[in-house]
Write a protein that holds these residues in place. Sequence first.
Motif, PDB file in Angstrom:
ATOM      1  N   THR A   1     -42.516  94.625  74.156  1.00 34.52           N
ATOM      2  CA  THR A   1     -42.036  93.564  73.863  1.00 34.52           C
ATOM      3  C   THR A   1     -42.033  92.799  73.228  1.00 34.52           C
ATOM      4  O   THR A   1     -43.373  92.705  73.261  1.00 34.52           O
ATOM      5  N   ALA A   2     -41.406  91.721  72.898  1.00 31.91           N
ATOM      6  CA  ALA A   2     -41.907  90.577  72.288  1.00 31.91           C
ATOM      7  C   ALA A   2     -43.239  89.245  73.508  1.00 31.91           C
ATOM      8  O   ALA A   2     -44.122  89.368  72.687  1.00 31.91           O
ATOM      9  N   LYS A   3     -42.601  89.731  74.452  1.00 35.27           N
ATOM     10  CA  LYS A   3     -43.267  89.065  75.379  1.00 35.27           C
ATOM     11  C   LYS A   3     -44.831  89.605  75.607  1.00 35.27           C
ATOM     12  O   LYS A   3     -45.892  88.893  75.982  1.00 35.27           O
ATOM     13  N   GLN A   4     -44.803  91.277  75.623  1.00 36.63           N
ATOM     14  CA  GLN A   4     -45.874  92.030  75.814  1.00 36.63           C
ATOM     15  C   GLN A   4     -46.971  91.591  74.631  1.00 36.63           C
ATOM     16  O   GLN A   4     -48.562  91.554  75.101  1.00 36.63           O
ATOM     17  N   ILE A   5     -46.216  91.087  72.977  1.00 37.10           N
ATOM     18  CA  ILE A   5     -47.183  90.686  72.068  1.00 37.10           C
ATOM     19  C   ILE A   5     -48.187  89.197  72.474  1.00 37.10           C
ATOM     20  O   ILE A   5     -49.358  89.281  72.307  1.00 37.10           O
ATOM     21  N   LEU A   6     -46.969  88.671  73.089  1.00 34.41           N
ATOM     22  CA  LEU A   6     -47.032  87.348  73.243  1.00 34.41           C
ATOM     23  C   LEU A   6     -48.933  87.245  73.943  1.00 34.41           C
ATOM     24  O   LEU A   6     -50.098  86.987  73.369  1.00 34.41           O
ATOM     25  N   LEU A   7     -48.386  87.614  75.113  1.00 32.24           N
ATOM     26  CA  LEU A   7     -49.189  87.837  76.772  1.00 32.24           C
ATOM     27  C   LEU A   7     -50.607  88.384  75.950  1.00 32.24           C
ATOM     28  O   LEU A   7     -51.806  88.337  76.699  1.00 32.24           O
ATOM     29  N   GLY A   8     -50.351  89.626  75.719  1.00 31.83           N
ATOM     30  CA  GLY A   8     -51.160  90.753  75.884  1.00 31.83           C
ATOM     31  C   GLY A   8     -51.596  91.257  74.664  1.00 31.83           C
ATOM     32  O   GLY A   8     -53.065  91.655  74.530  1.00 31.83           O
ATOM     33  N   GLU A   9     -51.887  90.646  72.829  1.00 30.98           N
ATOM     34  CA  GLU A   9     -52.319  90.831  71.742  1.00 30.98           C
ATOM     35  C   GLU A   9     -51.844  89.860  71.592  1.00 30.98           C
ATOM     36  O   GLU A   9     -53.880  89.747  70.401  1.00 30.98           O
ATOM     37  N   SER A  10     -51.385  88.762  71.304  1.00 37.41           N
ATOM     38  CA  SER A  10     -51.172  87.358  70.302  1.00 37.41           C
ATOM     39  C   SER A  10     -52.918  86.137  70.553  1.00 37.41           C
ATOM     40  O   SER A  10     -53.613  85.885  69.391  1.00 37.41           O
ATOM     41  N   TRP A  11     -53.714  87.147  71.277  1.00 32.93           N
ATOM     42  CA  TRP A  11     -54.563  86.215  71.472  1.00 32.93           C
ATOM     43  C   TRP A  11     -56.012  86.555  70.790  1.00 32.93           C
ATOM     44  O   TRP A  11     -56.653  85.873  70.508  1.00 32.93           O
ATOM     45  N   LYS A  12     -55.531  88.147  69.813  1.00 30.00           N
ATOM     46  CA  LYS A  12     -56.899  88.432  69.710  1.00 30.00           C
ATOM     47  C   LYS A  12     -57.198  87.870  67.734  1.00 30.00           C
ATOM     48  O   LYS A  12     -57.784  87.312  67.422  1.00 30.00           O
ATOM     49  N   PRO A  13     -55.705  88.091  67.114  1.00 24.31           N
ATOM     50  CA  PRO A  13     -55.858  87.337  65.943  1.00 24.31           C
ATOM     51  C   PRO A  13     -55.831  85.571  66.125  1.00 24.31           C
ATOM     52  O   PRO A  13     -57.203  85.224  64.333  1.00 24.31           O
ATOM     53  N   LEU A  14     -55.255  85.373  67.298  1.00 30.32           N
ATOM     54  CA  LEU A  14     -55.955  83.551  67.347  1.00 30.32           C
ATOM     55  C   LEU A  14     -57.384  83.651  67.444  1.00 30.32           C
ATOM     56  O   LEU A  14     -57.742  82.327  67.038  1.00 30.32           O
ATOM     57  N   LEU A  15     -57.654  84.452  67.772  1.00 29.33           N
ATOM     58  CA  LEU A  15     -59.344  83.636  68.144  1.00 29.33           C
ATOM     59  C   LEU A  15     -60.093  84.368  67.192  1.00 29.33           C
ATOM     60  O   LEU A  15     -60.634  83.572  66.901  1.00 29.33           O
ATOM     61  N   ALA A  16     -59.131  85.444  66.235  1.00 25.25           N
ATOM     62  CA  ALA A  16     -60.433  85.568  65.202  1.00 25.25           C
ATOM     63  C   ALA A  16     -60.160  84.507  63.962  1.00 25.25           C
ATOM     64  O   ALA A  16     -61.204  84.444  63.325  1.00 25.25           O
ATOM     65  N   ILE A  17     -59.267  84.282  63.791  1.00 30.82           N
ATOM     66  CA  ILE A  17     -58.856  82.883  63.170  1.00 30.82           C
ATOM     67  C   ILE A  17     -59.176  81.785  64.177  1.00 30.82           C
ATOM     68  O   ILE A  17     -59.700  80.354  63.177  1.00 30.82           O
ATOM     69  N   GLY A  18     -58.770  81.228  64.710  1.00 33.75           N
ATOM     70  CA  GLY A  18     -59.798  80.104  65.489  1.00 33.75           C
ATOM     71  C   GLY A  18     -61.125  79.509  65.383  1.00 33.75           C
ATOM     72  O   GLY A  18     -61.444  78.270  65.655  1.00 33.75           O
ATOM     73  N   ILE A  19     -61.323  80.545  65.889  1.00 32.63           N
ATOM     74  CA  ILE A  19     -62.693  80.323  66.136  1.00 32.63           C
ATOM     75  C   ILE A  19     -63.692  79.309  65.070  1.00 32.63           C
ATOM     76  O   ILE A  19     -63.991  78.504  65.301  1.00 32.63           O
ATOM     77  N   PRO A  20     -63.906  80.459  64.251  1.00 37.79           N
ATOM     78  CA  PRO A  20     -64.376  80.136  62.595  1.00 37.79           C
ATOM     79  C   PRO A  20     -63.727  78.454  62.570  1.00 37.79           C
ATOM     80  O   PRO A  20     -64.343  76.643  61.593  1.00 37.79           O
ATOM     81  N   LEU A  21     -62.593  78.092  62.576  1.00 36.73           N
ATOM     82  CA  LEU A  21     -61.615  76.144  62.788  1.00 36.73           C
ATOM     83  C   LEU A  21     -62.072  75.625  63.455  1.00 36.73           C
ATOM     84  O   LEU A  21     -62.565  74.305  63.090  1.00 36.73           O
ATOM     85  N   VAL A  22     -62.855  76.452  64.589  1.00 35.37           N
ATOM     86  CA  VAL A  22     -63.317  75.135  65.978  1.00 35.37           C
ATOM     87  C   VAL A  22     -64.619  74.913  65.316  1.00 35.37           C
ATOM     88  O   VAL A  22     -65.054  73.680  65.586  1.00 35.37           O
ATOM     89  N   ILE A  23     -65.346  75.741  64.664  1.00 39.69           N
ATOM     90  CA  ILE A  23     -67.047  75.706  64.714  1.00 39.69           C
ATOM     91  C   ILE A  23     -66.830  74.867  62.832  1.00 39.69           C
ATOM     92  O   ILE A  23     -67.764  73.821  62.853  1.00 39.69           O
ATOM     93  N   SER A  24     -66.116  74.704  62.060  1.00 36.63           N
ATOM     94  CA  SER A  24     -66.399  73.856  61.299  1.00 36.63           C
ATOM     95  C   SER A  24     -65.131  72.652  61.319  1.00 36.63           C
ATOM     96  O   SER A  24     -66.197  71.797  60.782  1.00 36.63           O
ATOM     97  N   SER A  25     -64.697  72.324  62.729  1.00 34.54           N
ATOM     98  CA  SER A  25     -64.640  70.711  63.216  1.00 34.54           C
ATOM     99  C   SER A  25     -66.073  70.283  64.149  1.00 34.54           C
ATOM    100  O   SER A  25     -65.483  68.538  63.467  1.00 34.54           O
TER     101      SER A  25
END
Length: 537
Positions: free
Chosen positions: A180-204
């Motif tokens: 479900t959308a909720k399962q994706i949001l709570l259980g899976e979305s952290w993966k792409p967010l982490l993959a995108i977010g870590i380099p952005l944080v490091i860059s900052s």
Amino acid sequence: MKKPYLLLSILSGVICWLAWPTMPLTPLIFIAFTPLLYISDKVQHRWKYFGLLFLSFLVWNVASTWWVGNTTLPLSGVFANCFNALLMSIPWLGFKNTKRKLPERVAYLSLIVYWLTFEYIHQTWEFSWPWLVLGHAFALRPGWIQWYEYTGTSGGTLWVLLVNIVIYNVWKRARLYDFTAKQILLGESWKPLLAIGIPLVISSLISPPPDDPARSTEVVIVQPNIDPYDEKFSAGAAMDQLAKFLHLTEEKTDSNTRYIIWPETALFPQGAWEHELNYQPEVIAIREMLRKYPKAKLISGAATFKRYTATEEIPMTARTLNDGSRWDAYNSAVQIDTSRNIQIYHKYELVPGAELVPYVGYLSFMQSVALDFGGITGSYGRMPGVEMFTNPADSINVFPVICYESVFSNYMATHIKPGANLLVIITNDGWWGNTEGHRQHLQYARIRAIETRRWIARCANTGISAVIDPAGNVHDPQPYWKQAVLKTTVTPEAGITFYVKNGDLVSKAALIFCILLVVHALLSRFIPGLKHAEINQ
């Protein structure tokens, strides 16, 4: 071939284009290859799979770099786009082959390895065209990639491919398990967010070292806006153009000016012998002007000829005069001051087809087919001149970068390492007209500034001239196709980045893994059981 697969193939190419500089939709690059990953899962027929790959990459190439054919020979652009699309398909063919033999995680790793190896090779052979290196996708977003001072553009390529794989696998798991959308949001979305977010944080958290105000250096950049087709290389026009350069230069040069910068092939458009440069009327006139500003040095593009002596190494590009002596033509940069010492740099990274017939040493009969760009037909020489322009009085070492060379991460880093503390890019982007070509070229220079943490003074014949600081910010860009003179300051920087010091470690690691995967593929043909061997996941 099923229609949905054709549409997905085209969609991938279109998304790559929409994410590419100077289009504003950079984040789309993180999903650009998900349609191809789906096609890789579903299409088993080799030729159909290859056709879909080629179509996707052809769409991307044509949409992003169609302007390479905006010349007197449009077929050159057709060949460039088709050939590059063909080369881009090869890593994906290798990925598909690995996927048949090894576990899925290893196959995804192989895609990253194969693509990084392809990009590395594409910067080193004579058919080089690193314009569409994936790491260049972030040229409009320097705040995202301050960590390029450690990895270079190959780090950006790794980032793009990794995020695409993560997002695709999240989508695939969601479909497989009917999340479900909720399962994706709570259980899976952290993966792409982490993959995108870590380099952005490091860059900052990363920023270039602060400038030393005491090292601030005044430069004058001249953008003459001379049409390269109808005016630049016309017979007898050299001295009129020189008068224009001198007039524009004196508009803003003063006693504080340390460098005057003119664009690519500003001097000697019909060529001049290097051993006679001190006697050229252009050089005499320049020195007459510089006597008013004795602390200034002039850096300019030039077309030069070099005659080889019997004791010198004769390169494969050398031509033969009627008396049997050997010589070469060069796309050069020169540094002129009031002394008789003219420093000469020879452009090394030449544009295939326009300045270089690839592997002409093995195809000598092709010497004369290089397009007539820059006023000289046939391949330019590639023998190095000086490594950088020295200025001991001001403790400044300038690495002069000519046009296409500014697209090469590794090449520029290698030439910073010996001690260059300021970059000057001279170019003539007018060949391609008012297209995305000159705008993309400017944006890529921002990445070179971040990788090397050097100020860049960029002088373009028809624009866009500007200066770029070590964080990749563009200052005082001059309008395209407008005559302009820019007076500004830059700061020579002494530090060496990790990337400059150690080179492209990401690509070198990928090359090692690529060799191991190829060896495994070869051995699997002859060793029973190896082909289907399980690897711990």
